[in-house]
Enzyme design. Structure first.
Site: not given
Lengths: 428, 428
Positions: B79, B148, B172
């Site tokens: 990420k 996210s 997330s």
């Protein structure tokens, strides 16, 4: 007008607000003081007077335009584990030599937002651990200033700036502040965001400030956070109920510390305080026993990239401790964090019986020599408890070096910790 | 030999250990799968096949030299709030366009140390908040993958890599993993060190992994940490005692989620589980009420530099929430952190009565549209409780999109959370 470099932060802020002192004049005075004493103290790892004066000029322009923050024109030293976009950020390690971050650490950005001048970067030990930098104690250059916030403590003690940012994992704010005759304030864990800090132990690392007085610490914290840190110079309407805690490491207090704390207790009692000795519950002592595994285990993870790419540039001592931390069983480290949480729960019951707790800041005076920064024996416990701690200067030891007394309160009781710290300092 | 890109991490690791599969062949197969599907999924913000293949070749050379780690040759998506020294790290924000950190984040360094290949950087929403990137749901490109950790979830769902690093402040990891039909694992808070992460909320942000199976999550975590995450594929010798928690946000569960959880409960009961509905104590509900002020308050501090130097490049929604967070009284934010701690203490008593807790992973299927990433209504509570959470895929909703059931255990009971999550998945 007298030399503005001798003004407290509180008084300098008042004059700047009143328009009788400019950030430029104040910064010039501080730079002159630094020029005279820095060769002996070596508080800074990076100091660019021209950059500081440009920041001061910009602050004066902002103030003239009506935009003045609560720390307008005051000078900060920034421990070099905190990023600065306009100055190198090297974490006390050759691995990061010349590193220029793109952004400021959160606390640095908040200081600038409040109008402060970032005067320079202050010396940290290697990654805020043990291997020392070049800084000397401003009270005797043959003695350590303590660490890891060596430059911020020495600079605050020498009057180089109004506040130095420090960080504490074991005893890295309170101990050096005490050694240097300054006020050290470690707020409740999490108060100052660690974004842009070279974090080592996530469970422990706490950002705080080192200043010349308790009132200046309150001013700095209020300006940075918008929180209510009170007015430590205002006399409380009563005397406190103090818990006296020698703690699990009592046997490491040197004679000067024993004498100092007994003297402070007697003075506080004369001034009306109730002082009640107490022993820590077993759950708190168990938390302290887990400190080493959690601190070194988390730090080893934090330095995984350095360890795998530049191990030869770590000091031998740090490399050894990181190997030890890495090799502790994961279950021990996880259990250690749970032990910390249990210690905090148990301590909340203890501290509820007092206004504040009185305990040593360090084993004794700053030890001789610059090769080691002293022992955090009286600090690690309070760091893992996440409680606000203040060290105040209360006289000197047999070598004439400063001694500090530490005042502790419960989590979130930062304002009370500061108020009673100043009360104790005045009583002592 | 079948296409190695279809192998689970566990099976691929076995073959690499046995010498019947090379990291290079595995990486080539994954890159071929990515080349075919990435134009529709858009999981990566940075992917350099040549770099990945060089890393695979180096891993094969290490293995031949007898140095093979527990994740040897396995592929990770990272990420893009986690730093990588060899790839841009841009945090989902134009403010950080082209940023090249000097070092890897701790978790990335630990993955490489264990032999993993860092395949590429996966799409994050803006600073891991709400403003989405380009990623689509691999099960239907008109639907959000959630966020996210959008790219890590979509990539895991599409079989692009064996594990995607995710981070969770509200929901997330768990929500996007559920939306994408993957397994999401948020370990106990603090398990994976956040050094080198663009941290937003220090009290909440937790790094975890998104994988194709529970066993693969356990493999990844054990390889990263050296901890014991058990063998989720081993049948426990008994059925669990499960707490059924609709939680304070029960009214936000859509019909498909109600039906799903009732179906899972019935199946678990048929398989021998005791399922006991319970309500959260008031202290836990009070913790949840503080989530917004702490999350946005801490995030506003974290982004102080961006806010003061590049506010125009923040999305309007983020700017508004950061202003709101900044302007919450400091006392409210401090009290919020204390409310979190009290919630954790209260929850420890509740969870002690169960082997694990069963609760929704998200309100329903992944919503249509790529302009929003869905609602973390069923996640924020567990994040602030710091407990391990696993989402497992348990069928589909009315649109044929995946649904997840969430299994939660007490702090430090990560192995149990994974074991009972797999038990529930198989029972459902």
């Amino acid at each position: 007008m007298s030399d503005p470099s001798t003004l407290s932060a509180t008084e300098a802020a008042r004059r700047i607000r009143a328009g009788s002192l400019s950030a430029t004049a104040l910064t010039e005075a501080l730079l002159a003081r630094i020029a005279a004493r820095e060769p002996a103290v070596r508080a800074f790892v990076h100091l660019d007077p021209a950059l500081a004066l440009r920041a001061a000029a910009a602050a004066d322009a902002s103030a003239k335009a009506g935009r003045a923050g609560p720390l307008q024109g005051l000078a900060f030293g920034v421990k070099d584990v905190l990023d600065t976009a306009d100055q190198p950020s090297q974490y006390g390690s050759p691995i990061w030599a010349g590193h220029r971050p793109r952004s400021d650490a959160a606390c640095v950005a908040l200081a600038r937002r409040a109008g402060a001048i970032i005067l320079g970067k202050t010396v940290t030990t290697e990654f805020a651990t043990r291997h020392p930098g070049a800084t000397a104690n401003p009270h005797n250059p043959k003695h350590t200033p303590g660490g890891s916030s060596s430059g911020s403590a020495a600079g605050a003690g020498a009057g180089f700036f109004h506040a130095g940012f420090g960080t504490q994992t074991a005893g890295s704010i309170i101990r050096p502040a005490a050694f240097c005759g300054a006020v050290g304030f470690k707020p409740s864990y999490g108060t100052l965001h660690r974004a842009g800090m070279k974090v080592m132990s996530e469970s422990l690392d706490t950002i705080g400030v080192i200043t010349g007085s308790v009132a200046d610490a309150a001013l700095a914290m209020a300006g940075l956070t918008g929180g209510d840190y009170g007015d430590p110079d205002a006399k409380p309407g009563r005397a406190p109920r103090l818990g006296l805690c020698w703690g699990p490491t009592a046997d490491q207090a040197k004679p000067e510390t024993r004498a100092m704390l007994e003297r402070v207790v007697a003075a506080a009692a004369r001034a009306g305080a109730t002082v009640v000795p107490f022993e820590m519950p077993a759950a708190v002592v168990a938390g302290l026993a887990a400190h080493g595994a959690v601190m070194n285990g988390e730090s080893a993870d934090a330095l995984a990239w350095e360890f795998d790419h530049a191990a030869a540039q770590l000091s031998p001592g740090l490399r050894e401790r990181m190997e030890w931390g890495r090799d502790q069983p994961r279950a021990v480290k996880d259990a250690g964090r749970l032990a910390f949480a249990a210690a905090r729960t148990a301590f909340a019951d203890v501290v509820a019986g007092f206004d504040a707790i009185l305990t040593p800041s360090a084993p004794g005076e700053a030890p001789e020599g610059l090769g080691a920064t002293g022992d955090p024996a009286f600090n690690s416990l309070w760091t893992l408890l996440h409680v606000p701690c203040v060290t105040v200067p209360v006289g000197t030891g047999p070598l004439g070096l400063p001694l500090g007394a530490q005042i502790v309160a419960g989590i979130g009781q930062d304002k009370a910790a500061l108020a009673w710290a100043e009360w104790v300092r005045q009583a002592a």
